[in-house]
Write a protein that holds these residues in place. Sequence first.
Motif, PDB file in Angstrom:
ATOM      1  N   TRP A   1       9.863  -5.666  -5.687  1.00 53.60           N
ATOM      2  CA  TRP A   1      11.188  -5.592  -6.308  1.00 53.60           C
ATOM      3  C   TRP A   1      11.283  -4.394  -7.249  1.00 53.60           C
ATOM      4  N   ASN A   2      10.247  -4.155  -8.020  1.00 52.31           N
ATOM      5  CA  ASN A   2      10.257  -3.008  -8.925  1.00 52.31           C
ATOM      6  C   ASN A   2      10.346  -1.694  -8.153  1.00 52.31           C
ATOM      7  N   PHE A   3       9.665  -1.633  -7.015  1.00 51.47           N
ATOM      8  CA  PHE A   3       9.729  -0.445  -6.166  1.00 51.47           C
ATOM      9  C   PHE A   3      11.135  -0.255  -5.603  1.00 51.47           C
ATOM     10  N   LEU A   4      11.733  -1.331  -5.072  1.00 54.63           N
ATOM     11  CA  LEU A   4      13.061  -1.222  -4.474  1.00 54.63           C
ATOM     12  C   LEU A   4      14.129  -0.915  -5.519  1.00 54.63           C
ATOM     13  N   LYS A   5      13.902  -1.373  -6.744  1.00 52.17           N
ATOM     14  CA  LYS A   5      14.889  -1.095  -7.797  1.00 52.17           C
ATOM     15  C   LYS A   5      15.051   0.400  -8.055  1.00 52.17           C
ATOM     16  N   SER A   6      14.015   1.177  -7.782  1.00 54.15           N
ATOM     17  CA  SER A   6      14.134   2.624  -7.991  1.00 54.15           C
ATOM     18  C   SER A   6      15.224   3.220  -7.107  1.00 54.15           C
ATOM     19  N   PHE A   7      15.498   2.573  -5.967  1.00 57.63           N
ATOM     20  CA  PHE A   7      16.604   2.993  -5.103  1.00 57.63           C
ATOM     21  C   PHE A   7      17.911   2.310  -5.506  1.00 57.63           C
TER      22      PHE A   7
ATOM     23  N   THR B   1       0.829  -1.198   0.000  1.00 55.59           N
ATOM     24  CA  THR B   1       0.000   0.000   0.000  1.00 55.59           C
ATOM     25  C   THR B   1       0.868   1.255   0.000  1.00 55.59           C
ATOM     26  N   HIS B   2       0.234   2.395  -0.321  1.00 57.12           N
ATOM     27  CA  HIS B   2       0.936   3.680  -0.265  1.00 57.12           C
ATOM     28  C   HIS B   2       1.370   3.991   1.168  1.00 57.12           C
ATOM     29  N   ILE B   3       0.580   3.560   2.130  1.00 56.87           N
ATOM     30  CA  ILE B   3       0.930   3.816   3.532  1.00 56.87           C
ATOM     31  C   ILE B   3       2.244   3.102   3.878  1.00 56.87           C
ATOM     32  N   LYS B   4       2.354   1.838   3.495  1.00 59.41           N
ATOM     33  CA  LYS B   4       3.587   1.085   3.762  1.00 59.41           C
ATOM     34  C   LYS B   4       4.775   1.732   3.053  1.00 59.41           C
ATOM     35  N   ARG B   5       4.566   2.063   1.797  1.00 56.75           N
ATOM     36  CA  ARG B   5       5.644   2.662   1.017  1.00 56.75           C
ATOM     37  C   ARG B   5       6.116   3.972   1.644  1.00 56.75           C
ATOM     38  N   ASP B   6       5.157   4.837   2.000  1.00 52.33           N
ATOM     39  CA  ASP B   6       5.524   6.155   2.530  1.00 52.33           C
ATOM     40  C   ASP B   6       6.192   6.050   3.891  1.00 52.33           C
ATOM     41  N   LEU B   7       5.709   5.160   4.741  1.00 51.94           N
ATOM     42  CA  LEU B   7       6.325   5.018   6.054  1.00 51.94           C
ATOM     43  C   LEU B   7       7.767   4.533   5.920  1.00 51.94           C
ATOM     44  N   TYR B   8       7.977   3.605   5.010  1.00 52.87           N
ATOM     45  CA  TYR B   8       9.318   3.058   4.747  1.00 52.87           C
ATOM     46  C   TYR B   8      10.274   4.156   4.273  1.00 52.87           C
ATOM     47  N   VAL B   9       9.842   4.917   3.305  1.00 47.34           N
ATOM     48  CA  VAL B   9      10.697   5.964   2.736  1.00 47.34           C
ATOM     49  C   VAL B   9      10.877   7.115   3.720  1.00 47.34           C
ATOM     50  N   ASN B  10       9.806   7.526   4.379  1.00 46.03           N
ATOM     51  CA  ASN B  10       9.889   8.670   5.289  1.00 46.03           C
ATOM     52  C   ASN B  10      10.779   8.376   6.489  1.00 46.03           C
TER      53      ASN B  10
ATOM     54  N   PRO C   1      17.425  -4.367   3.017  1.00 45.87           N
ATOM     55  CA  PRO C   1      16.429  -3.415   2.510  1.00 45.87           C
ATOM     56  C   PRO C   1      16.095  -2.260   3.446  1.00 45.87           C
ATOM     57  N   GLN C   2      16.269  -2.435   4.764  1.00 45.31           N
ATOM     58  CA  GLN C   2      15.761  -1.420   5.695  1.00 45.31           C
ATOM     59  C   GLN C   2      16.323  -0.020   5.402  1.00 45.31           C
ATOM     60  N   PRO C   3      17.670   0.140   5.247  1.00 46.23           N
ATOM     61  CA  PRO C   3      18.203   1.481   4.978  1.00 46.23           C
ATOM     62  C   PRO C   3      18.441   1.768   3.493  1.00 46.23           C
ATOM     63  N   LEU C   4      17.914   0.926   2.617  1.00 44.94           N
ATOM     64  CA  LEU C   4      18.158   1.062   1.177  1.00 44.94           C
ATOM     65  C   LEU C   4      17.819   2.452   0.628  1.00 44.94           C
ATOM     66  N   PRO C   5      16.691   3.085   1.023  1.00 46.26           N
ATOM     67  CA  PRO C   5      16.333   4.386   0.429  1.00 46.26           C
ATOM     68  C   PRO C   5      17.233   5.546   0.854  1.00 46.26           C
ATOM     69  N   LEU C   6      18.137   5.350   1.796  1.00 44.62           N
ATOM     70  CA  LEU C   6      18.972   6.461   2.252  1.00 44.62           C
ATOM     71  C   LEU C   6      19.675   7.173   1.104  1.00 44.62           C
ATOM     72  N   VAL C   7      20.035   6.410   0.072  1.00 44.05           N
ATOM     73  CA  VAL C   7      20.786   6.995  -1.040  1.00 44.05           C
ATOM     74  C   VAL C   7      20.021   8.151  -1.693  1.00 44.05           C
TER      75      VAL C   7
END
Length: 402
Positions: free
Chosen positions: A152-158, A91-100, A121-127
């Motif tokens: 996987w497609n979502f995480l690949k963006s990072f 969901t968008h909620i999961k995605r946003d909480l993860y990234v935020n 995966p936990q700190p993957l979006p830091l980049v």
Amino acid sequence: MKRLEDYQEIVGDEVIFRIHNKMTKLYGKHVVHVNSTYQGGGVAEMLSSLVPLMNDIGLDAGWRILHGNPDFFGITKKFHNALQGDPLHFTHIKRDLYVNNNEDFSQFTHLDHDACIIHDPQPLPLVRFYKKRQPWIWRCHIDLTDPNQRLWNFLKSFILKYDLVIVSNEKYLRKDLPVKQIIIPPAIDPLSPKNKPLTEYTIQKTMKKFRVPLNKPIITQISRFDKWKDPEGVIDIYREVRKAIDCRLVLCGSMASDDPEGYKIYSKIMKKHDALIKKRELILLTTENSILVNALQRQANVVIQKSTREGFGLTVTEALWKGKPVIASNIGGIPLQIQDGESGFLIDPQDKKGTVEKVISLLKNPEMGIEMGEKGKEHVRKNFLIVRLLENYLDLLAEVIK
């Protein structure tokens, strides 16, 4: 603090010299590792040995722990499971909480090093939240053979922002990922409290302290209480084995702060197998105690690792290092560690009958277990000790840091 010279007797002079020689290209360089927990699980254990060794040989190495609330770790646990094939309600909620959560962490954590190594995966979006001035490396310790495609497609963006990806096994290389990927298997520290030699007195004293009776052969699995480690399957195996040989099963696993599912699985086992637990036939241990794990592996007659998914399986490495016969699933990185029939047994995790037969065979023929254990320990010494991991990182950093 351990020093590289402490391993000289184990790995030999040539290895120690080679590492010091490779370090000459990296003097004055500053690197940082980022993961999501300081204790519990193989990543934290490796970093607790690797980072001090990096500093000892002259590399300035730091270690940061990603902060997160229970909601964040609940979501990243679902991500972890989904990367290993589980369905996921994304969901968008999961995605946003993860990234935020990662963005919040970036506001008070300065990563201005010569290289940033991000674990799992936990700190993957830091980049996304830093102005890149250095190479970023994503070190994935998870089995990536069959990830949930949407996640996987979502995480690949990072991941596409990274300069390099490290995986544990050739099987985990992704053809759909244009980022350069290399293979570096994990390793154990032979001098850590979990793996260092113990006296017989210490082993006996530890078993007594944690109320593990020694009047029967012991079968053990050392793993988080995680569905991928299949603790229920191990108990089913034990129930069949004890029909032929009177023995005891000990399941020992720490409760890591980034794994909220562990408590639920542990509680379910407690309720379902209450009769065996009360008779001390089945013993569940959750204490975060390295000496306990060390003593238990050394005392065990047979060590099992009945995972249904496994990134690498460092608990297999640990048991082999202690010269114990290991019966483990033929998945993930485990086949790299065990030569089937020589240094242990590889099993199909769905083959209950075959696994039961192998456990009984080792309990009835302890001399076979001793022979397997000797071969397994030597294989680990040559391939899966922390000094080899240190050398791998030096080679990598010398290549990516300009």
